[in-house]
Design a protein around this motif. Sequence first.
Motif, mmCIF file in Angstrom:
data_model
loop_
_atom_site.group_PDB
_atom_site.id
_atom_site.type_symbol
_atom_site.label_atom_id
_atom_site.label_comp_id
_atom_site.label_asym_id
_atom_site.label_seq_id
_atom_site.Cartn_x
_atom_site.Cartn_y
_atom_site.Cartn_z
ATOM 1 N N GLU A 1 0.091 -43.017 -23.053
ATOM 2 C CA GLU A 1 0.195 -43.577 -24.398
ATOM 3 C C GLU A 1 -0.348 -44.990 -24.567
ATOM 4 N N VAL A 2 -0.465 -45.771 -23.502
ATOM 5 C CA VAL A 2 -1.025 -47.117 -23.643
ATOM 6 C C VAL A 2 -2.547 -46.996 -23.726
ATOM 7 N N GLU A 3 -3.107 -47.584 -24.765
ATOM 8 C CA GLU A 3 -4.541 -47.484 -25.032
ATOM 9 C C GLU A 3 -5.260 -48.653 -24.376
ATOM 10 N N ALA A 4 -5.777 -48.414 -23.182
ATOM 11 C CA ALA A 4 -6.511 -49.429 -22.427
ATOM 12 C C ALA A 4 -7.515 -48.732 -21.529
ATOM 13 N N GLY A 5 -8.601 -49.426 -21.234
ATOM 14 C CA GLY A 5 -9.613 -48.857 -20.357
ATOM 15 C C GLY A 5 -9.147 -48.730 -18.921
ATOM 16 N N MET A 6 -8.203 -49.579 -18.537
ATOM 17 C CA MET A 6 -7.690 -49.558 -17.170
ATOM 18 C C MET A 6 -6.187 -49.812 -17.210
ATOM 19 N N ALA B 1 9.634 -42.483 -12.925
ATOM 20 C CA ALA B 1 8.450 -41.626 -12.948
ATOM 21 C C ALA B 1 8.141 -41.187 -14.382
ATOM 22 N N GLU B 2 9.162 -40.938 -15.184
ATOM 23 C CA GLU B 2 8.961 -40.555 -16.580
ATOM 24 C C GLU B 2 8.295 -41.684 -17.369
ATOM 25 N N THR B 3 8.737 -42.913 -17.134
ATOM 26 C CA THR B 3 8.125 -44.063 -17.808
ATOM 27 C C THR B 3 6.683 -44.229 -17.376
ATOM 28 N N MET B 4 6.407 -44.070 -16.097
ATOM 29 C CA MET B 4 5.024 -44.155 -15.610
ATOM 30 C C MET B 4 4.128 -43.161 -16.339
ATOM 31 N N GLN B 5 4.604 -41.937 -16.475
ATOM 32 C CA GLN B 5 3.831 -40.883 -17.130
ATOM 33 C C GLN B 5 3.558 -41.237 -18.588
ATOM 34 N N ARG B 6 4.561 -41.696 -19.287
ATOM 35 C CA ARG B 6 4.385 -42.057 -20.701
ATOM 36 C C ARG B 6 3.425 -43.222 -20.859
ATOM 37 N N THR C 1 -2.782 -50.267 -14.408
ATOM 38 C CA THR C 1 -2.215 -50.268 -13.074
ATOM 39 C C THR C 1 -0.697 -50.339 -13.201
ATOM 40 N N ILE C 2 -0.020 -49.485 -12.457
ATOM 41 C CA ILE C 2 1.439 -49.419 -12.526
ATOM 42 C C ILE C 2 2.005 -49.732 -11.139
ATOM 43 N N ASN C 3 2.861 -50.719 -11.100
ATOM 44 C CA ASN C 3 3.563 -51.151 -9.887
ATOM 45 C C ASN C 3 2.669 -51.782 -8.824
ATOM 46 N N HIS C 4 1.468 -52.206 -9.213
ATOM 47 C CA HIS C 4 0.613 -52.994 -8.316
ATOM 48 C C HIS C 4 -0.467 -53.642 -9.178
ATOM 49 N N ILE C 5 -1.365 -54.402 -8.575
ATOM 50 C CA ILE C 5 -2.389 -55.095 -9.366
ATOM 51 C C ILE C 5 -3.796 -54.722 -8.914
ATOM 52 N N GLY C 6 -4.010 -53.486 -8.502
ATOM 53 C CA GLY C 6 -5.297 -53.061 -7.948
ATOM 54 C C GLY C 6 -6.274 -52.509 -8.967
ATOM 55 N N LEU C 7 -6.849 -53.365 -9.807
ATOM 56 C CA LEU C 7 -7.819 -52.890 -10.795
ATOM 57 C C LEU C 7 -9.269 -53.108 -10.384
ATOM 58 N N LEU D 1 -2.803 -54.568 -31.018
ATOM 59 C CA LEU D 1 -4.049 -55.300 -31.268
ATOM 60 C C LEU D 1 -5.265 -54.418 -30.997
ATOM 61 N N PRO D 2 -6.436 -54.820 -31.464
ATOM 62 C CA PRO D 2 -7.634 -54.002 -31.277
ATOM 63 C C PRO D 2 -8.268 -54.149 -29.895
ATOM 64 N N PHE D 3 -7.569 -54.765 -28.954
ATOM 65 C CA PHE D 3 -8.111 -54.964 -27.616
ATOM 66 C C PHE D 3 -7.568 -53.919 -26.665
ATOM 67 N N GLY D 4 -8.316 -53.631 -25.610
ATOM 68 C CA GLY D 4 -7.842 -52.641 -24.648
ATOM 69 C C GLY D 4 -8.583 -52.703 -23.331
ATOM 70 N N LEU D 5 -8.624 -53.871 -22.712
ATOM 71 C CA LEU D 5 -9.312 -53.968 -21.424
ATOM 72 C C LEU D 5 -8.411 -53.440 -20.312
ATOM 73 N N ALA D 6 -7.347 -54.145 -20.016
ATOM 74 C CA ALA D 6 -6.496 -53.760 -18.894
ATOM 75 C C ALA D 6 -5.031 -53.846 -19.286
ATOM 76 N N SER D 7 -4.227 -53.045 -18.628
ATOM 77 C CA SER D 7 -2.790 -53.084 -18.853
ATOM 78 C C SER D 7 -2.084 -52.987 -17.512
ATOM 79 N N TYR D 8 -0.942 -53.638 -17.449
ATOM 80 C CA TYR D 8 -0.147 -53.692 -16.227
ATOM 81 C C TYR D 8 1.291 -53.333 -16.568
#
Length: 123
Positions: free
Chosen positions: A72-77, A63-68, A79-85, A50-57
């Motif tokens: 590659e995820v197009e979002a302004g923010m 570790a390889e998945t985190m890096q990718r 957070t991986i493995n927590h909710i600290g945005l 979609l054309p949206f990209g505010l936040a992603s969780y």
Amino acid sequence: MGNNGNFFAPTVLADVPLSARIMHEEPFGPIAVVNRFGTLDDAIEEANRLPFGLASYAFTRSAETMQRLAQEVEAGMMTINHIGLALPEVPFGGIRDSGYGTEGGSEAIDAYMVTKFVTQMAV
């Protein structure tokens, strides 16, 4: 208070079909859509569909998945493995149809700054 007025209870939707309206909008409210994916490529494709990209969780043990995801995820923010945005000391903002620019963090002052480069040689 409670359930009166415009109250919307926090809601989790699971296994939501792609045809559902919420899968094509950027909802603002206490609602989370949780769907399964066969591959990481499928998940990234859906995240960027979609054309949206505010936040992603994302949550993962790899570790390889985190890096990718971070790359590659197009979002302004993200957070991986927590909710600290939403912390005052970090930038907050989206990309594409979710907005441009940020507020918060040291980056927020950039819009108010005028950068000037001056160089000269002694005569």
